[in-house]
Design a protein around this motif. Structure first.
Motif, PDB file in Angstrom:
ATOM      1  N   SER A   1     -30.566 -34.350 -73.777  1.00 40.47           N
ATOM      2  CA  SER A   1     -31.796 -34.232 -73.607  1.00 40.47           C
ATOM      3  C   SER A   1     -31.671 -32.659 -73.108  1.00 40.47           C
TER       4      SER A   1
ATOM      5  N   LYS B   1     -40.182 -39.172 -73.837  1.00 40.05           N
ATOM      6  CA  LYS B   1     -41.044 -38.415 -73.284  1.00 40.05           C
ATOM      7  C   LYS B   1     -39.933 -36.930 -73.402  1.00 40.05           C
ATOM      8  N   SER B   2     -38.534 -37.158 -73.462  1.00 42.79           N
ATOM      9  CA  SER B   2     -37.682 -35.947 -73.731  1.00 42.79           C
ATOM     10  C   SER B   2     -37.538 -35.406 -74.945  1.00 42.79           C
TER      11      SER B   2
ATOM     12  N   LYS C   1     -37.913 -35.508 -80.698  1.00 46.26           N
ATOM     13  CA  LYS C   1     -38.586 -36.021 -79.492  1.00 46.26           C
ATOM     14  C   LYS C   1     -38.345 -37.692 -79.302  1.00 46.26           C
TER      15      LYS C   1
ATOM     16  N   GLY D   1     -33.424 -31.587 -70.743  1.00 46.24           N
ATOM     17  CA  GLY D   1     -33.376 -31.570 -68.952  1.00 46.24           C
ATOM     18  C   GLY D   1     -31.999 -31.866 -68.594  1.00 46.24           C
TER      19      GLY D   1
END
Lengths: 194, 113
Positions: free
Chosen positions: B26, B61-62, B58, B28
């Motif tokens: 991801s 949410k990531s 997608k 993040g």
């Protein structure tokens, strides 16, 4: 990269060229009518797909166009070698070598683009990391096998090139399959509760 | 092909590609590996996507990134790593100083607050 830049025009031209070469082969060697008509039917099916596809710009349309283009180049190459052979322009050994080189180049191109075929994560039915690993490994192995295959058909004695080249490709495919099994087994044992 | 060279000319982007070799990650997770701000990382991801070296998707949410490199591009990455290609090494267009393009701002290291 081919898939991104290829338009419909070169694909249709390549397929039409293959069709014309098949017709010339049929004229030169009507005894193999069944083989030539089979090739013509295959190319016609490709041409039908290319026409149906139109100018679609989606990922799958571009991918199909690239595959059709690659296949028609391979078929055209084989048919051109066959014409050269029948016209007496090429000796048997040269024709065989040219065909071997074409197969080697096809392996290189296939191997090069194999790791670039990415499927959406949401449609994944297996571990994506494992699939990516095996695709990268298979790509490298196919490119290496293609390079050796091409080199053998260019430089090795004609009587040994065929066996050696086949062994190289078979070895590469065996290694890919074996690695897949080892990785799958390792994943299963990791997932098993202790 | 020039977009591929541009993408491989930056050490951060090369490191992202190396990290993605282990499997999809991801945005993040990737950003956490670098001492750069999120907008800078987004710019790096955009350059990699433009060069068609990664795909993004997608998931929940990531945004998850996946490697999309051909064998040739993989070999180029290996060369770039081995010889340490930098943005300054790539010849720029006449009248344009090397590393003065929009990319140079993206490759500048910015510490997270």
């Amino acid at each position: 990269m081919i898939a991104l830049t290829l338009t419909t025009y070169p694909v249709r031209t390549a397929l039409l060229t293959a069709f014309v070469l098949a017709v010339i082969n049929w004229t030169l060697d009507p005894g193999k009518m069944l083989a030539w008509s089979g090739v013509m039917a295959l190319v016609a099916a490709g041409l039908f797909s290319a026409l149906t596809l139109g100018r679609g710009e989606g990922q799958s349309a571009r991918s199909i166009r690239a595959s059709l283009f690659g296949a028609s180049l391979m078929i055209s190459g084989g048919l051109a070698v066959s014409i050269g052979d029948q016209m007496g322009w090429l000796s048997d050994a040269t024709g065989q070598r040219l065909f071997g080189v074409m197969v080697g180049l096809m392996l290189i191109v296939t191997g090069n683009f194999l790791p670039k075929t990415v499927r959406p994560l949401t449609q994944a039915r297996c571990d994506r990391a494992r699939l990516q690993k095996i695709e990268r490994y298979a790509g490298w192995l196919l490119v290496a096998a293609g390079l050796v295959h091409t080199g053998l058909w260019v430089f090795a004695p004609a009587d040994r090139a065929n066996t050696a080249a086949m062994m190289v490709v078979a070895g590469a495919l065996f290694l890919i399959a074996a690695t897949w099994l080892v990785l799958a087994r390792a994943d299963k044992s990791r997932a098993r509760p202790h | 092909m020039s977009t591929v060279f541009k993408a491989l000319s930056d050490p951060t982007r090369r490191r992202v590609l190396e990290l993605l070799k282990a499997g999809p990650m991801s945005a993040g997770e990737l950003s956490a590996q670098f001492d750069v701000s999120k907008p800078t990382m987004s710019a790096h991801f955009a350059v990699l996507r433009e060069a068609d070296l990664v795909t993004s998707e997608k998931v929940g949410k990531s945004v998850v990134y996946q490697l999309k490199m051909s064998v040739l591009e993989d070999a180029l990455l290996g060369f770039a790593q081995a010889f340490g290609w930098q943005l300054q090494d790539i010849p720029s267009a006449p009248g344009q100083a090397a590393g003065s393009g929009p990319d140079s701002a993206n490759t500048r290291k910015v510490s997270d607050p």
